[in-house]
Design an enzyme around this catalytic site. Sequence first.
Site, PDB file in Angstrom:
ATOM      1  N   HIS A  16       0.842  -1.209   0.000  1.00 27.16           N
ATOM      2  CA  HIS A  16       0.000   0.000   0.000  1.00 27.16           C
ATOM      3  C   HIS A  16       0.872   1.252   0.000  1.00 27.16           C
ATOM      4  O   HIS A  16       0.608   2.208  -0.731  1.00 27.16           O
ATOM      5  CB  HIS A  16      -0.893   0.045   1.249  1.00 27.16           C
ATOM      6  CG  HIS A  16      -1.960  -1.013   1.320  1.00 27.16           C
ATOM      7  ND1 HIS A  16      -2.105  -1.861   2.389  1.00 27.16           N
ATOM      8  CD2 HIS A  16      -2.956  -1.336   0.449  1.00 27.16           C
ATOM      9  CE1 HIS A  16      -3.150  -2.667   2.191  1.00 27.16           C
ATOM     10  NE2 HIS A  16      -3.670  -2.374   1.008  1.00 27.16           N
ATOM     11  N   LYS A  40     -16.492  -6.729   7.117  1.00 28.89           N
ATOM     12  CA  LYS A  40     -15.298  -7.584   7.025  1.00 28.89           C
ATOM     13  C   LYS A  40     -14.751  -7.944   8.404  1.00 28.89           C
ATOM     14  O   LYS A  40     -13.748  -8.644   8.495  1.00 28.89           O
ATOM     15  CB  LYS A  40     -14.193  -6.845   6.241  1.00 28.89           C
ATOM     16  CG  LYS A  40     -14.393  -6.789   4.744  1.00 28.89           C
ATOM     17  CD  LYS A  40     -13.102  -6.290   4.084  1.00 28.89           C
ATOM     18  CE  LYS A  40     -13.099  -6.473   2.597  1.00 28.89           C
ATOM     19  NZ  LYS A  40     -11.798  -6.084   2.002  1.00 28.89           N
ATOM     20  N   ARG A  89      -2.131  -5.870  -8.032  1.00 24.72           N
ATOM     21  CA  ARG A  89      -0.889  -6.624  -7.823  1.00 24.72           C
ATOM     22  C   ARG A  89      -0.699  -7.718  -8.854  1.00 24.72           C
ATOM     23  O   ARG A  89       0.421  -8.092  -9.177  1.00 24.72           O
ATOM     24  CB  ARG A  89      -0.895  -7.259  -6.419  1.00 24.72           C
ATOM     25  CG  ARG A  89      -0.829  -6.257  -5.299  1.00 24.72           C
ATOM     26  CD  ARG A  89      -1.273  -6.866  -4.010  1.00 24.72           C
ATOM     27  NE  ARG A  89      -2.679  -7.288  -4.098  1.00 24.72           N
ATOM     28  CZ  ARG A  89      -3.323  -7.975  -3.186  1.00 24.72           C
ATOM     29  NH1 ARG A  89      -2.689  -8.367  -2.099  1.00 24.72           N
ATOM     30  NH2 ARG A  89      -4.592  -8.294  -3.347  1.00 24.72           N
ATOM     31  N   SER A 127      -3.006  -7.737   3.201  1.00 24.88           N
ATOM     32  CA  SER A 127      -3.298  -7.498   4.616  1.00 24.88           C
ATOM     33  C   SER A 127      -3.662  -8.803   5.315  1.00 24.88           C
ATOM     34  O   SER A 127      -3.322  -8.998   6.481  1.00 24.88           O
ATOM     35  CB  SER A 127      -4.439  -6.492   4.755  1.00 24.88           C
ATOM     36  OG  SER A 127      -4.042  -5.252   4.231  1.00 24.88           O
TER      37      SER A 127
HETATM   38  N1  COA Z   1      -0.276  -3.996  -1.460  1.00 19.62           N
HETATM   39  C1  COA Z   1      -0.700  -4.922  -0.608  1.00 19.62           C
HETATM   40  N2  COA Z   1      -1.961  -5.344  -0.535  1.00 19.62           N
HETATM   41  C2  COA Z   1      -2.843  -4.805  -1.369  1.00 19.62           C
HETATM   42  C3  COA Z   1      -2.479  -3.835  -2.296  1.00 19.62           C
HETATM   43  C4  COA Z   1      -1.127  -3.427  -2.331  1.00 19.62           C
HETATM   44  N3  COA Z   1      -0.683  -2.501  -3.153  1.00 19.62           N
HETATM   45  N4  COA Z   1      -3.560  -3.489  -3.004  1.00 19.62           N
HETATM   46  C5  COA Z   1      -4.571  -4.234  -2.530  1.00 19.62           C
HETATM   47  N5  COA Z   1      -4.136  -5.024  -1.547  1.00 19.62           N
HETATM   48  C6  COA Z   1      -4.909  -6.032  -0.819  1.00 19.62           C
HETATM   49  C7  COA Z   1      -5.306  -5.620   0.555  1.00 19.62           C
HETATM   50  O1  COA Z   1      -4.268  -5.880   1.460  1.00 19.62           O
HETATM   51  C8  COA Z   1      -6.508  -6.484   0.794  1.00 19.62           C
HETATM   52  O2  COA Z   1      -6.066  -7.739   1.189  1.00 19.62           O
HETATM   53  P1  COA Z   1      -6.914  -8.719   2.119  1.00 19.62           P
HETATM   54  O3  COA Z   1      -8.182  -9.019   1.346  1.00 19.62           O
HETATM   55  O4  COA Z   1      -5.987  -9.843   2.223  1.00 19.62           O
HETATM   56  O5  COA Z   1      -7.184  -8.023   3.418  1.00 19.62           O
HETATM   57  C9  COA Z   1      -7.118  -6.619  -0.605  1.00 19.62           C
HETATM   58  O6  COA Z   1      -6.110  -6.285  -1.498  1.00 19.62           O
HETATM   59  C10 COA Z   1      -8.235  -5.677  -0.907  1.00 19.62           C
HETATM   60  O7  COA Z   1      -8.256  -4.699   0.042  1.00 19.62           O
HETATM   61  P2  COA Z   1      -8.298  -3.147  -0.083  1.00 19.62           P
HETATM   62  O8  COA Z   1      -7.419  -2.596  -1.134  1.00 19.62           O
HETATM   63  O9  COA Z   1      -8.131  -2.621   1.286  1.00 19.62           O
HETATM   64  O10 COA Z   1      -9.689  -2.913  -0.619  1.00 19.62           O
HETATM   65  P3  COA Z   1     -10.992  -3.410  -0.045  1.00 19.62           P
HETATM   66  O11 COA Z   1     -11.503  -4.314  -1.095  1.00 19.62           O
HETATM   67  O12 COA Z   1     -10.975  -3.907   1.335  1.00 19.62           O
HETATM   68  O13 COA Z   1     -11.725  -2.032  -0.003  1.00 19.62           O
HETATM   69  C11 COA Z   1     -13.280  -0.419  -0.656  1.00 19.62           C
HETATM   70  C12 COA Z   1     -12.557  -1.700  -0.986  1.00 19.62           C
HETATM   71  C13 COA Z   1     -13.418  -0.160   0.823  1.00 19.62           C
HETATM   72  C14 COA Z   1     -12.566   0.708  -1.289  1.00 19.62           C
HETATM   73  C15 COA Z   1     -14.645  -0.675  -1.280  1.00 19.62           C
HETATM   74  O14 COA Z   1     -15.264  -1.782  -0.681  1.00 19.62           O
HETATM   75  C16 COA Z   1     -15.545   0.517  -1.155  1.00 19.62           C
HETATM   76  O15 COA Z   1     -15.423   1.427  -1.929  1.00 19.62           O
HETATM   77  N6  COA Z   1     -16.431   0.477  -0.164  1.00 19.62           N
HETATM   78  C17 COA Z   1     -17.413   1.548   0.055  1.00 19.62           C
HETATM   79  C18 COA Z   1     -18.790   1.157  -0.495  1.00 19.62           C
HETATM   80  C19 COA Z   1     -18.781   1.317  -2.002  1.00 19.62           C
HETATM   81  O16 COA Z   1     -18.762   2.415  -2.504  1.00 19.62           O
HETATM   82  N7  COA Z   1     -18.777   0.153  -2.691  1.00 19.62           N
HETATM   83  C20 COA Z   1     -18.660   0.144  -4.141  1.00 19.62           C
HETATM   84  C21 COA Z   1     -19.941   0.429  -4.851  1.00 19.62           C
HETATM   85  S1  COA Z   1     -21.304  -0.591  -4.377  1.00 19.62           S
END
Ligand code: COA
Length: 156
Positions: A16, A40, A89, A127
């Site tokens: 990140h 989550k 990634r 994560s």
């Molecule tokens: N390095 C390391 N890990 C990474 C990464 C990077 N560069 N990029 C993504 N990841 C990983 C994260 O660690 C996480 O891993 P995990 O699943 O093992 O915990 C995974 O990719 C995805 O996580 P993250 O990037 O934190 O995104 P998320 O999917 O949890 O979050 C939101 C997504 C919160 C942005 C999204 O759900 C959202 O916008 N929510 C609000 C409601 C909304 O508007 N929804 C969409 C329309 S309905």
Amino acid sequence: MKAIYSGTFDPITNGHLDIIERASKIFDTIIIAVATSSSKKPMFDISQRVEMIEKASVNINGISVVAFDNLLVDFARDNGANTIIRGIRSVGDFEYEQSMDYANSSLDNSIESIYLMPKLKYSYISSSLVRTLIEFNGKISHLVPLEVNKLLESYR
Ligand code: COA
């Protein structure tokens, strides 16, 4: 130009942080939007996740860290940003990102998403890997920023 970098960041990793550093070379201001993501059941509460990101990004100009609990496109619009940054990634991330982009564009097509790739050496970090290692008392110092490692040590 202002952008939003969104995620759950449970916790922030070196991958990140690499995306934040890359994005800071393109955008003047980046709001790191930390989703509460209660469904989550995160390991770290929202204030801990915000604190970890603040500590990790302290030396990068133009960063602010804000928790959010609404639709990402609404959060972006309310904060005067029309760009969402996401990291990809591997091909595994692509389909998920594609569906999120379709959902976000269907809600507000004035907001664009852009995708940055972290360095190859960070491409396997997630994560959930960090959380598993914490659970089993494994080494995480090579996966998370130094300041975050210190904070995580203090929580153990
Ligand atoms: N390095 C390391 N890990 C990474 C990464 C990077 N560069 N990029 C993504 N990841 C990983 C994260 O660690 C996480 O891993 P995990 O699943 O093992 O915990 C995974 O990719 C995805 O996580 P993250 O990037 O934190 O995104 P998320 O999917 O949890 O979050 C939101 C997504 C919160 C942005 C999204 O759900 C959202 O916008 N929510 C609000 C409601 C909304 O508007 N929804 C969409 C329309 S309905």
